[in-house]
Design a protein around this motif. Sequence first.
Motif, short mmCIF file in Angstrom:
data_model
loop_
_atom_site.label_atom_id
_atom_site.label_comp_id
_atom_site.label_asym_id
_atom_site.label_seq_id
_atom_site.Cartn_x
_atom_site.Cartn_y
_atom_site.Cartn_z
N TRP A 180 0.82 -1.21 0.00
CA TRP A 180 0.00 0.00 0.00
C TRP A 180 0.86 1.27 0.00
N VAL A 181 0.23 2.34 -0.44
CA VAL A 181 0.84 3.67 -0.44
C VAL A 181 -0.16 4.64 0.15
N PHE A 204 -7.89 5.50 -5.97
CA PHE A 204 -7.26 5.74 -4.80
C PHE A 204 -8.41 6.15 -3.98
N LEU A 205 -8.49 5.39 -2.77
CA LEU A 205 -9.51 6.10 -2.04
C LEU A 205 -9.04 7.55 -1.93
N TYR A 206 -9.90 8.50 -2.20
CA TYR A 206 -9.50 9.88 -2.37
C TYR A 206 -10.53 10.76 -1.67
N ILE A 256 -9.82 3.09 -10.16
CA ILE A 256 -9.22 1.77 -10.29
C ILE A 256 -7.72 1.84 -10.56
N GLY A 257 -7.16 3.04 -10.80
CA GLY A 257 -5.71 3.21 -10.77
C GLY A 257 -5.01 3.29 -12.10
N PHE A 296 -3.68 4.21 -1.50
CA PHE A 296 -3.59 3.36 -2.69
C PHE A 296 -3.48 1.90 -2.24
N PHE A 297 -4.51 1.12 -2.48
CA PHE A 297 -4.47 -0.30 -2.16
C PHE A 297 -3.89 -1.02 -3.37
N GLU A 298 -2.65 -1.49 -3.23
CA GLU A 298 -1.91 -2.04 -4.36
C GLU A 298 -1.76 -3.56 -4.24
#
Length: 347
Positions: A180-181, A204-206, A256-257, A296-298
């Motif tokens: 994660w970031v 990104f959860l934003y 979705i990134g 950011f869930f990576e």
Amino acid sequence: MPSQTSSLPIIDIAPFLSDKPEDQEARRLTANAVHLACRDYGFFYLNLSSYVDSAEPEYLTTLGRRFFSLPQEEKDRIRLANEDHARGYARLKENVTNGKADNHEGIDFYRPVEKPDKTKPLWGENQWPAKPVDFKEKYEVWVEKMKKLGLIVMEAMAMGLGMTQDEWKELRSQVDDSFWVMRVIGYPPLPNDHDGFSCGAHKFLYADSTPSALQVLLRQPGLVGSDITGLPSEKGSESGVWINANPIPGCVVCNIGESNFANAEFLVWEIWTNGLYKSTLHRVVHRSSNYRVPFFFEPNFNAHVKPLPAALRLQDGSAKQQLKSSVVYGEFLVNKVGGNFDRYSSD
């Protein structure tokens, strides 16, 4: 099939917070809504009112505000150059998007690693501010909640794609130790003579409480509309118009990134879905001061990202002949982060 409108879908995650058998149909409907939003928009509002207290993210932004109001020398104590040039504080205009300096400052955190080595890209240690004193404690709690939420949303997306239990188990094994970031970002007002944006167009959860700050490119082939801010169109080869993703109480905005890998598009969900889901350009334009905490869930660092069988089943034969490239996520990330910052000297 719903047509695209000038606003993003709103999806309540509540059904996936319950394991009651009677909520199965609600989960199915939610998963389908997520699938359509990812396919048609690449963006959606996620209603978290049943998952987090709204006071929690509000307090996190307060902590960010307090940090960014500190003297420059205090903030520089945790600057990027102290570690791996990825974890830590970046000064105003040090972050770069598409070759232009962004008008914001921020602190970047990544998943902690075993045997940290700051001489290796991304392999240093997170630098937490000493002030405010409860900064680290509150943000670490938030990280754990966002990691759990990331897996919940992943499960909804898997269900929306029609994945079998075995397929979901396999995908989950690629994200269950997410690299994660999290960024804590402060935006001063955008100067009239600034040749760029608060944060330039990127895919990104934003969260943000400022109307008109977050803007999303609504894809409409052949449509060329006027820019809603008067700033450069910044759309590249894509057709469409910028719309405002204004704040909705209790909701965050999910994307979705996107990133760039070796001068070619690398989109994790585009690869997983063989292009069925497409990331959407978005940017930040601040005319006033504000703060946001994107998470950011990576995938896992060593995850091998490749087209999913469930996505291929939803596509015709021609799409199967044009598979997206596969990649190891950590290799992509190391290449991406290296171009994100202008490094400044130790003095």
